[in-house]
Design a protein around this motif. Structure first.
Motif, PDB file in Angstrom:
ATOM      1  N   PRO A   1       0.730  -1.068   0.027  1.00  0.00           N
ATOM      2  CA  PRO A   1      -0.109  -0.018   0.078  1.00  0.00           C
ATOM      3  C   PRO A   1       0.987   1.222   0.275  1.00  0.00           C
ATOM      4  O   PRO A   1       1.884   1.099   0.567  1.00  0.00           O
ATOM      5  CB  PRO A   1      -0.672  -0.307   1.402  1.00  0.00           C
ATOM      6  CG  PRO A   1      -0.006  -0.929   2.202  1.00  0.00           C
ATOM      7  CD  PRO A   1       0.742  -1.950   1.092  1.00  0.00           C
ATOM      8  N   PRO A   2       0.226   2.282  -0.419  1.00  0.00           N
ATOM      9  CA  PRO A   2       1.223   3.693  -0.397  1.00  0.00           C
ATOM     10  C   PRO A   2       1.381   4.244   0.935  1.00  0.00           C
ATOM     11  O   PRO A   2       0.723   3.945   1.840  1.00  0.00           O
ATOM     12  CB  PRO A   2       0.280   4.525  -1.475  1.00  0.00           C
ATOM     13  CG  PRO A   2      -1.055   4.008  -1.271  1.00  0.00           C
ATOM     14  CD  PRO A   2      -0.874   2.591  -1.125  1.00  0.00           C
ATOM     15  N   VAL A   3       2.560   4.953   0.993  1.00  0.00           N
ATOM     16  CA  VAL A   3       2.854   5.507   2.171  1.00  0.00           C
ATOM     17  C   VAL A   3       2.736   7.109   2.149  1.00  0.00           C
ATOM     18  O   VAL A   3       3.189   7.433   1.187  1.00  0.00           O
ATOM     19  CB  VAL A   3       4.029   5.137   2.855  1.00  0.00           C
ATOM     20  CG1 VAL A   3       4.567   5.833   4.139  1.00  0.00           C
ATOM     21  CG2 VAL A   3       4.306   3.625   2.733  1.00  0.00           C
ATOM     22  N   LYS A   4       1.951   7.901   3.109  1.00  0.00           N
ATOM     23  CA  LYS A   4       1.834   9.141   2.850  1.00  0.00           C
ATOM     24  C   LYS A   4       2.939   9.823   3.641  1.00  0.00           C
ATOM     25  O   LYS A   4       3.604   9.362   4.621  1.00  0.00           O
ATOM     26  CB  LYS A   4       0.706   9.362   3.848  1.00  0.00           C
ATOM     27  CG  LYS A   4       0.288  10.939   3.630  1.00  0.00           C
ATOM     28  CD  LYS A   4      -1.050  11.207   4.305  1.00  0.00           C
ATOM     29  CE  LYS A   4      -1.527  12.626   4.118  1.00  0.00           C
ATOM     30  NZ  LYS A   4      -2.899  12.671   4.644  1.00  0.00           N
ATOM     31  N   ILE A   5       3.622  10.870   2.902  1.00  0.00           N
ATOM     32  CA  ILE A   5       4.790  11.428   3.156  1.00  0.00           C
ATOM     33  C   ILE A   5       4.399  12.777   3.791  1.00  0.00           C
ATOM     34  O   ILE A   5       3.785  13.634   3.082  1.00  0.00           O
ATOM     35  CB  ILE A   5       5.843  11.673   1.980  1.00  0.00           C
ATOM     36  CG1 ILE A   5       6.231  10.266   1.344  1.00  0.00           C
ATOM     37  CG2 ILE A   5       7.118  12.376   2.294  1.00  0.00           C
ATOM     38  CD1 ILE A   5       6.937  10.222   0.261  1.00  0.00           C
TER      39      ILE A   5
END
Length: 117
Positions: free
Chosen positions: A97-101
């Motif tokens: 899953p994508p990670v929020k930066i």
């Protein structure tokens, strides 16, 4: 009475000087102009009614077209549809899953705060 009806049928009131024929003619011209005005007004009203009906039908058509396009867009936006179309090009969804930066903004201290430190 018979003489009065007979004189109206013969239109003697329009040519008799004793009965003020000019007043009668003016009144008749006024009635004719009023009738023309009423007919023209009724005609304009009918044209507006037909235009309203035409525009109402056009709005119904556009609304149904909008609903169709919106449902088509919702179908195209579904993840399964996007996955199918991208699989043809060799792109598959990520298993991670994508990670929020998050980027923290550095606060600049004011002139007075710099002096006191």
């Amino acid at each position: 009475m018979k003489n009065g009806v007979y004189s109206i049928l013969k239109a003697r009131f329009l040519i008799n000087e004793e009965a003020n024929a000019t007043k009668n003619w003016r009144f008749i011209v006024f009635l004719i102009l009023l009738a023309i005005f009423m007919i023209a007004n009724n005609n304009r009203f009918d044209q507006k009614v037909f235009k309203i009906i035409e525009l109402t039908n056009e709005v119904k058509e556009l609304r149904s077209e909008f609903v169709d396009k919106r449902s088509e867009l919702m179908k195209l936006k579904m993840e399964s549809t996007v996955t199918e179309q991208m699989a043809v090009r060799g792109v598959v969804p990520s298993s991670v899953p994508p990670v929020k930066i998050k980027v923290k903004k550095v606060e600049e201290k004011g002139f007075i705060n710099k002096l006191w430190q």
